[in-house]
Design an enzyme around this catalytic site. Structure first.
Site, mmCIF file in Angstrom:
data_model
loop_
_atom_site.group_PDB
_atom_site.id
_atom_site.type_symbol
_atom_site.label_atom_id
_atom_site.label_comp_id
_atom_site.label_asym_id
_atom_site.label_seq_id
_atom_site.Cartn_x
_atom_site.Cartn_y
_atom_site.Cartn_z
ATOM 1 N N LYS A 12 -27.673 -55.018 -26.046
ATOM 2 C CA LYS A 12 -28.955 -54.475 -25.620
ATOM 3 C C LYS A 12 -29.048 -52.992 -25.927
ATOM 4 O O LYS A 12 -30.021 -52.522 -26.539
ATOM 5 C CB LYS A 12 -29.169 -54.699 -24.126
ATOM 6 C CG LYS A 12 -30.577 -54.327 -23.660
ATOM 7 C CD LYS A 12 -30.623 -53.814 -22.255
ATOM 8 C CE LYS A 12 -30.349 -52.307 -22.208
ATOM 9 N NZ LYS A 12 -30.613 -51.731 -20.869
ATOM 10 N N ASP B 56 -33.487 -57.293 -22.108
ATOM 11 C CA ASP B 56 -33.089 -56.735 -20.812
ATOM 12 C C ASP B 56 -33.636 -57.639 -19.711
ATOM 13 O O ASP B 56 -34.104 -58.753 -19.980
ATOM 14 C CB ASP B 56 -33.575 -55.290 -20.662
ATOM 15 C CG ASP B 56 -35.105 -55.186 -20.584
ATOM 16 O OD1 ASP B 56 -35.804 -56.222 -20.716
ATOM 17 O OD2 ASP B 56 -35.608 -54.060 -20.393
#
Length: 257
Positions: free
Chosen positions: A140, A159
């Site tokens: 991420k 996320d």
């Protein structure tokens, strides 16, 4: 803090063939989000890849507005990886204390600074594999830096906002970020990966919020099996509303003017 996971150039979706209905719906989701967010951007303030890398690590289990209030002092005191690597742990902890889990985060960004300085000559690397080799950096964080600074699409940002959004939109009930990313990469054209991640994050942050999703104003309402309100007006009008809302970072709601 999340542990590093093995990185590959492109995550592979190993599930069954994507249903045609889902592919068609995702193409329409993509079209509407492009109107709602023609030029999406990360909301963490930064001047370069180094600042964004640190800010993204600090933003874990926190929020961007708070991190944007913390990082100016952090970068003023320790502007380079070399400077932060040499900084006393206690001093860094004091600056980042409001970010939550501040002792772990202070240690992590100092370790990351040392690794960037020693292994990459003080320059943040521009590949998924190299970024994910740094302490505190998983896919991420790497995707945020690659997409925002280098405009490189080696994956799609996933996320908590994106996980929630995928579940509500009926894209997947999976909660594993790597598997979700693989599915999204299979659903969206690779040329769109840089912006798709930002669009999904911003839509989840400002429209499809965790506690009270704004279904009546959402440009995706007709496509969402979880919508709890009838959509107001045409989807294009709702997309234009979202554009103003997200470009103001949630500070301007056109319906409240």
């Amino acid at each position: 803090m999340a542990r590093n996971k093995p990185a590959s150039d492109v995550p592979v979706h190993r599930g069954s063939i994507v249903p045609a209905e889902l592919s068609t719906r995702v193409r329409e989701i993509h079209r509407r989000l492009r109107r709602a967010q023609p030029s999406p951007k990360v909301e963490l303030d930064h001047e370069d890849a180094w600042q964004l890398l640190v800010a993204t690590i600090l933003a874990a289990r926190s929020n961007d507005r708070l991190i944007n209030r913390i990082t100016p002092e952090l970068f003023a005191r320790w502007p380079t990886p070399a400077a932060l690597a040499r900084a006393p742990q206690a001093a860094v902890e004091k600056v980042v204390q409001r970010s939550g889990f501040f002792r772990v985060k202070a240690k992590m960004i100092r370790q990351t600074a040392q690794a960037v300085e020693e292994r990459f000559g003080g320059e943040v690397p521009a590949t998924m594999e190299a970024l994910c080799s740094l302490p505190g950096v998983a896919r991420k964080t790497a995707n945020v830096v690659l997409a925002s600074v280098f405009r490189v699409g080696q994956g799609i940002i996933v996320d908590l906002h994106v996980i929630r959004l995928c579940k509500r939109l009926g894209i997947t009930s999976d909660e594993d970020p790597v598997r979700i990313e693989a599915l999204l990469c299979a659903l969206f054209p690779r040329a769109s990966w840089v912006d798709v991640g930002h669009r999904l994050v911003l839509h989840g942050r400002h429209v499809c919020t965790a506690r009270k999703p704004r279904c009546a104003r959402c440009p995706l309402a007709e496509l969402c099996p979880s919508a709890s309100e009838e959509p107001a007006g045409r989807w294009t009008e709702r997309a234009d509303w979202e554009r103003v809302l997200t470009e103001s970072r949630g500070q301007i709601d056109p319906t409240e003017r």
